[in-house]
Design a protein around this motif. Structure first.
Motif, PDB file in Angstrom:
ATOM      1  N   TRP A 125       0.847  -1.207   0.000  1.00  0.00           N
ATOM      2  CA  TRP A 125       0.000   0.000   0.000  1.00  0.00           C
ATOM      3  C   TRP A 125       0.880   1.255   0.000  1.00  0.00           C
ATOM      4  O   TRP A 125       0.631   2.203  -0.755  1.00  0.00           O
ATOM      5  N   ARG A 129       0.937   4.286  -2.645  1.00  0.00           N
ATOM      6  CA  ARG A 129       0.697   5.677  -2.212  1.00  0.00           C
ATOM      7  C   ARG A 129       1.860   6.564  -2.681  1.00  0.00           C
ATOM      8  O   ARG A 129       1.652   7.680  -3.146  1.00  0.00           O
ATOM      9  N   PHE A 188      -4.374  11.615 -17.089  1.00  0.00           N
ATOM     10  CA  PHE A 188      -3.820  10.257 -16.977  1.00  0.00           C
ATOM     11  C   PHE A 188      -3.410   9.673 -18.334  1.00  0.00           C
ATOM     12  O   PHE A 188      -2.359   9.087 -18.473  1.00  0.00           O
ATOM     13  N   LEU A 296      -8.859   5.307  -9.091  1.00  0.00           N
ATOM     14  CA  LEU A 296      -8.732   6.765  -9.230  1.00  0.00           C
ATOM     15  C   LEU A 296      -9.935   7.353  -9.961  1.00  0.00           C
ATOM     16  O   LEU A 296     -10.449   8.410  -9.582  1.00  0.00           O
ATOM     17  N   THR A 303     -17.320  12.394  -6.850  1.00  0.00           N
ATOM     18  CA  THR A 303     -17.062  13.211  -5.650  1.00  0.00           C
ATOM     19  C   THR A 303     -16.840  14.674  -6.049  1.00  0.00           C
ATOM     20  O   THR A 303     -17.417  15.584  -5.447  1.00  0.00           O
ATOM     21  N   THR A 304     -16.018  14.857  -7.091  1.00  0.00           N
ATOM     22  CA  THR A 304     -15.653  16.220  -7.493  1.00  0.00           C
ATOM     23  C   THR A 304     -16.858  16.926  -8.127  1.00  0.00           C
ATOM     24  O   THR A 304     -17.177  18.071  -7.781  1.00  0.00           O
ATOM     25  N   VAL A 370     -14.460   6.625   4.090  1.00  0.00           N
ATOM     26  CA  VAL A 370     -14.437   5.216   3.671  1.00  0.00           C
ATOM     27  C   VAL A 370     -14.210   4.412   4.961  1.00  0.00           C
ATOM     28  O   VAL A 370     -13.316   4.769   5.742  1.00  0.00           O
ATOM     29  N   GLY A 434     -10.898  13.127   4.807  1.00  0.00           N
ATOM     30  CA  GLY A 434     -10.267  12.302   5.833  1.00  0.00           C
ATOM     31  C   GLY A 434      -9.022  13.016   6.361  1.00  0.00           C
ATOM     32  O   GLY A 434      -8.815  14.213   6.136  1.00  0.00           O
ATOM     33  N   CYS A 440      -7.302  11.285   1.591  1.00  0.00           N
ATOM     34  CA  CYS A 440      -7.467  11.177   0.143  1.00  0.00           C
ATOM     35  C   CYS A 440      -6.226  11.709  -0.589  1.00  0.00           C
ATOM     36  O   CYS A 440      -5.862  12.870  -0.435  1.00  0.00           O
ATOM     37  N   ALA A 446      -8.521  17.350  -6.850  1.00  0.00           N
ATOM     38  CA  ALA A 446      -9.936  17.684  -6.642  1.00  0.00           C
ATOM     39  C   ALA A 446     -10.074  19.170  -6.329  1.00  0.00           C
ATOM     40  O   ALA A 446     -10.936  19.859  -6.884  1.00  0.00           O
TER      41      ALA A 446
HETATM   42  C1  HEM Z   1      -9.855   8.237  -0.315  1.00  0.00           C
HETATM   43  C2  HEM Z   1     -12.764  12.122  -0.246  1.00  0.00           C
HETATM   44  C3  HEM Z   1     -11.496  13.191  -4.816  1.00  0.00           C
HETATM   45  C4  HEM Z   1      -8.705   9.245  -4.929  1.00  0.00           C
HETATM   46  C5  HEM Z   1     -10.758   9.201   0.082  1.00  0.00           C
HETATM   47  C6  HEM Z   1     -11.399   9.246   1.379  1.00  0.00           C
HETATM   48  C7  HEM Z   1     -12.213  10.322   1.384  1.00  0.00           C
HETATM   49  C8  HEM Z   1     -12.080  10.974   0.105  1.00  0.00           C
HETATM   50  C9  HEM Z   1     -13.113  10.766   2.521  1.00  0.00           C
HETATM   51  C10 HEM Z   1     -11.214   8.220   2.506  1.00  0.00           C
HETATM   52  C11 HEM Z   1     -10.329   8.748   3.602  1.00  0.00           C
HETATM   53  C12 HEM Z   1     -10.230   7.777   4.751  1.00  0.00           C
HETATM   54  O1  HEM Z   1     -10.220   6.574   4.554  1.00  0.00           O
HETATM   55  O2  HEM Z   1     -10.174   8.210   5.890  1.00  0.00           O
HETATM   56  C13 HEM Z   1     -12.687  12.728  -1.489  1.00  0.00           C
HETATM   57  C14 HEM Z   1     -13.402  13.924  -1.859  1.00  0.00           C
HETATM   58  C15 HEM Z   1     -13.056  14.220  -3.159  1.00  0.00           C
HETATM   59  C16 HEM Z   1     -12.115  13.209  -3.579  1.00  0.00           C
HETATM   60  C17 HEM Z   1     -14.332  14.679  -0.943  1.00  0.00           C
HETATM   61  C18 HEM Z   1     -13.507  15.333  -4.050  1.00  0.00           C
HETATM   62  C19 HEM Z   1     -14.257  16.337  -3.695  1.00  0.00           C
HETATM   63  C20 HEM Z   1     -10.568  12.266  -5.212  1.00  0.00           C
HETATM   64  C21 HEM Z   1      -9.857  12.298  -6.466  1.00  0.00           C
HETATM   65  C22 HEM Z   1      -9.098  11.160  -6.517  1.00  0.00           C
HETATM   66  C23 HEM Z   1      -9.305  10.441  -5.269  1.00  0.00           C
HETATM   67  C24 HEM Z   1      -9.973  13.402  -7.518  1.00  0.00           C
HETATM   68  C25 HEM Z   1      -8.197  10.677  -7.596  1.00  0.00           C
HETATM   69  C26 HEM Z   1      -8.262  11.028  -8.870  1.00  0.00           C
HETATM   70  C27 HEM Z   1      -8.802   8.631  -3.689  1.00  0.00           C
HETATM   71  C28 HEM Z   1      -8.127   7.391  -3.350  1.00  0.00           C
HETATM   72  C29 HEM Z   1      -8.452   7.111  -2.007  1.00  0.00           C
HETATM   73  C30 HEM Z   1      -9.327   8.176  -1.570  1.00  0.00           C
HETATM   74  C31 HEM Z   1      -7.229   6.571  -4.275  1.00  0.00           C
HETATM   75  C32 HEM Z   1      -8.009   5.914  -1.162  1.00  0.00           C
HETATM   76  C33 HEM Z   1      -6.770   6.241  -0.322  1.00  0.00           C
HETATM   77  C34 HEM Z   1      -6.331   5.086   0.564  1.00  0.00           C
HETATM   78  O3  HEM Z   1      -7.155   4.299   0.991  1.00  0.00           O
HETATM   79  O4  HEM Z   1      -5.139   4.990   0.835  1.00  0.00           O
HETATM   80  N1  HEM Z   1     -11.193  10.280  -0.671  1.00  0.00           N
HETATM   81  N2  HEM Z   1     -11.927  12.323  -2.550  1.00  0.00           N
HETATM   82  N3  HEM Z   1     -10.203  11.148  -4.512  1.00  0.00           N
HETATM   83  N4  HEM Z   1      -9.511   9.074  -2.610  1.00  0.00           N
HETATM   84 FE1  HEM Z   1     -10.629  10.746  -2.547  1.00  0.00          FE
END
Ligand code: HEM
Length: 497
Positions: A125, A129, A188, A296, A303-304, A370, A434, A440, A446
C-alpha cells in the motif's frame, strides 16, 4: 428488497435467533463498550440506519454521544461524531485503525487484493501511495498538466454557451461530471472518456461509472452477514464483475498499446506509472496499475462533480453570496473576456475558497468517510474499540454540529474568512477528505478542479433556475450512496454575462 431478504434470512435462522437471543441478552455489556442503541437479535441495529444513514447516525449520536457502538448485522461498528475523537482515530491511533472493511461488491475481480483504496496499510500500500504522490498528484505534475484541464474547462464553457444560445436547460451535475471525467482522463491518458450529451456519442464510460456507483452505494445484505458471501443473494457482485471487467480490459488495452510504442510520446500519468512498473524488482505490477486506475476514476469523478453541483445550488439559494463571488472574480481576473481563469488565481480568491470550504462543511461527498477497521483492541478516550470493528467517522454530523459552528445550517462562507480552518486534514472539524495516513491522495487535483470549474461557470454566466422556479423551490434533499448526491438534479439556464 433488502428488508425482504433480511426477513427471509431471519426466518431461516430462527434457531440461531433463539440461541443468540438467549446468549446475547444475558451477556452484559462491558463498562468500556461505547454506548449505543440496544441491538435486535441477528439484525442488530440495521433498521436504525434508514435511507439516510449519515443523518440517522447523527441523530443517534445526539442521544448516545460522539462515540457509539452499533451492531450492523454481525459487524461491530463504532461511529465517531466529534473532531476530538476523529483526531484520536485518524491521527493518534491511525497505525492500528487504518485497515478497511471490504464491501462485498469490491471483491469483484479480486479488486480488494490489488486496490490501494481497499488493501490494508501494508508495504505494498505504501509503495502505491508513494507512486501516486510522486507520479500522479505531485505539485510539479499537476502544474505541468494544468493546461490540459484548462482545455477541458473551455469545452465545458463551449457546451454551456450552446445551451445559453438555445435558451436550453443545463443539468449542472451531469455536465460537470463529463468535465471532471475528461480532466482526469486527459491528465492520466491524454484522451477524453466522456462526451457532452449534445454530441450524441455513446456514453459508455459514464454508464459504467454510474453503474459501479449504484452497485457500491446500494445496501447489500452480505455486508451485514458475510456468511452469505458465497450466495451473492442480490447478484451485486456479479454485476460489479461485469463493470470492473469492462474497465480493466480497457485500461489493459491502453497499457498494451503504450508498451508497444518505441518512444515515450505522451508524458502523462500512464507513461510515468509505466516507468515505475518497468523498474527492476518493481512491486507495482500490471494488475496493481490497472486496479489503481479503476480506483482513481471511481474515487475522483463523482465526488468532485457533486461538490460543484452542491456549491452552485447553495449559491443559487443565496444570491447575495453568488454576487460576492462574482465581484471577487471580476476584481481578480478583470472583465477582459479573453482572460482565462487559471489554477494560480485560486490563492488570490479568498471568498471563492471560503465558498468551497462551506460547501464541504455542509455537503461532504463521502459523509461517513471510507470505513476503517481496527487491527487490534484500542482504548479511545476511556472506551474500547475492539479488534476487527468497523469505524465510521460521521463528518456530515460534525459539519452541522452547533457546538462547533454558529448557525450550522446556514450557508455562510464568511465564517471561513475569520479563521484559517482548511480541509487538508489538519483541522479535524472539517475533514471531507479524511486525515492521517489514509487521507485522500486526490485532494490536490480535486481542489484545483472544483475551484477552476466553479470560478469559470460563475465568471462567465448569470444563472436562472429552469421551469420558472424561484430560489425557495431549490430542493436540497440528499440521496445517500457512494457519494452524497442532490436528490433532485440542479437544472439551470445559463445567460451570457
Ligand atoms: C480516499 C474524499 C477526490 C482518490 C478518500 C477518502 C475520502 C475521500 C473521505 C477516505 C479517507 C479515509 O479513509 O479516511 C474525497 C473527496 C473528493 C475526492 C471529498 C472530491 C471532492 C478524489 C480524487 C481522486 C481520489 C480526484 C483521484 C483522482 C482517492 C483514493 C483514495 C481516496 C485513491 C483511497 C486512499 C487510501 O485508501 O489509501 N477520498 N476524494 N479522490 N480518494 Fe478521494
Amino acid at each position: 428488497y433488502l428488508l425482504l431478504l433480511l426477513l427471509a434470512f431471519l426466518a431461516c435462522a430462527s434457531i440461531h435467533v433463539l440461541i443468540i437471543f438467549i446468549l446475547g441478552t444475558k451477556k452484559s455489556k462491558s463498562s468500556k463498550d461505547p454506548p449505543g442503541p440496544n441491538p435486535f437479535p441477528i439484525i442488530g441495529n440495521i433498521l436504525e440506519l434508514g435511507n439516510q444513514p449519515h443523518q440517522s447516525l447523527a441523530k443517534l449520536s445526539q442521544n448516545y454521544g460522539p462515540i457509539m457502538s452499533l451492531n450492523l448485522g454481525s459487524i461491530k461498528t463504532i461511529v465517531i461524531s466529534s473532531p476530538k475523537l476523529a483526531k484520536e482515530i485518524l491521527h493518534k491511533h491511525d497505525l492500528i485503525l487504518s485497515n478497511r472493511t471490504i464491501p462485498d461488491t469490491i471483491r469483484a475481480l479480486d479488486h480488494h487484493i490489488f486496490s490501494m483504496v481497499w488493501m490494508p496499510p501494508t508495504n505494498q500500500w505504501r509503495i502505491l501511495r508513494r507512486a501516486c504522490a510522486n507520479k500522479v498528484f505531485s505539485p510539479q505534475l499537476l502544474d505541468s498538466t494544468q493546461i490540459l484541464r484548462q482545455k477541458k474547462v473551455q469545452e465545458l464553457l463551449d457546451f454551456v454557451n450552446e445551451k445559453s444560445e438555445k435558451g436550453e436547460t443545463l443539468d449542472i451535475g451531469e455536465a460537470t461530471f463529463i468535465t471532471v471525467l475528461n480532466s482526469i482522463s486527459n491528465t492520466f491518458f491524454s484522451m477524453d472518456l466522456g462526451h457532452y450529451n449534445s454530441s450524441n456519442k455513446p456514453q459508455e464510460f459514464k454508464d459504467i461509472f454510474f453503474g459501479i456507483m449504484k452497485e457500491a452505494g446500494r445496501p447489500n445484505v452480505v455486508d451485514f452477514f458475510p456468511m452469505l458471501r458465497k450466495l451473492d443473494p442480490q447478484g451485486a457482485r456479479a454485476r460489479m464483475n461485469k463493470y470492473f471487467g469492462k474497465l480493466i480490459d480497457f485500461f489493459d488495452g491502453l497499457v498494451e498499446e503504450r508498451l508497444g510504442r518505441e518512444r515515450k510520446l505522451s508524458n502523462d500519468v500512464l507513461d510515468s506509472l509505466l516507468e515505475v512498473m518497468m523498474e527492476d524488482n518493481s512491486q507495482v505490477t500490471r494488475p496493481h496499475l490497472l486496479h489503481l486506475f479503476l480506483d482513481l476514476f471511481v474515487a475522483g469523478t463523482d465526488t468532485t462533480s457533486s461538490t460543484i453541483e452542491w456549491a452552485m445550488s447553495e449559491l443559487l439559494c443565496n444570491p447575495e453570496k453568488l454576487e460576492k463571488v462574482r465581484k471577487e472574480l471580476q476584481q481578480v481576473i478583470g472583465k477582459d473576456e479573453q482572460q482565462q481563469f487559471e489554477e494560480s488565481h485560486i490563492t488570490k480568491l479568498p471568498y471563492l475558497r471560503a465558498v468551497v470550504k462551506e460547501t464541504f462543511r455542509l455537503h461532504p461527498p463521502i459523509p461517513l468517510l471510507v470505513p476503517h477497521k481496527s487491527e487490534d483492541n484500542v482504548e479511545i478516550c476511556g472506551f474500547m474499540v475492539p479488534k476487527d470493528a468497523q469505524i465510521l467517522v460521521n463528518v456530515w454530523a460534525m459539519g452541522r454540529d452547533s457546538s462547533i459552528w454558529r448557525n450550522p445550517n446556514e450557508f455562510s462562507p464568511e465564517r471561513f474568512l475569520e479563521n484559517d480552518v482548511d480541509f487538508k486534514g489538519q483541522d479535524f472539524e472539517l475533514i471531507p477528505f479524511g486525515a492521517g495516513r489514509r487521507i485522500c491522495p486526490g485532494l490536490p487535483l480535486a481542489s484545483r478542479t472544483i475551484h477552476i470549474v466553479l470560478a469559470s461557470l460563475l465568471y462567465n454566466y448569470d444563472w436562472k433556475l429552469a421551469n420558472g422556479k424561484k430560489k425557495e423551490d431549490i430542493d436540497m434533499t440528499e440521496t445517500y450512496g457512494i457519494t452524497l448526491h442532490k436528490a433532485q438534479p440542479l437544472q439551470v439556464i445559463p445567460i451570457h454575462a
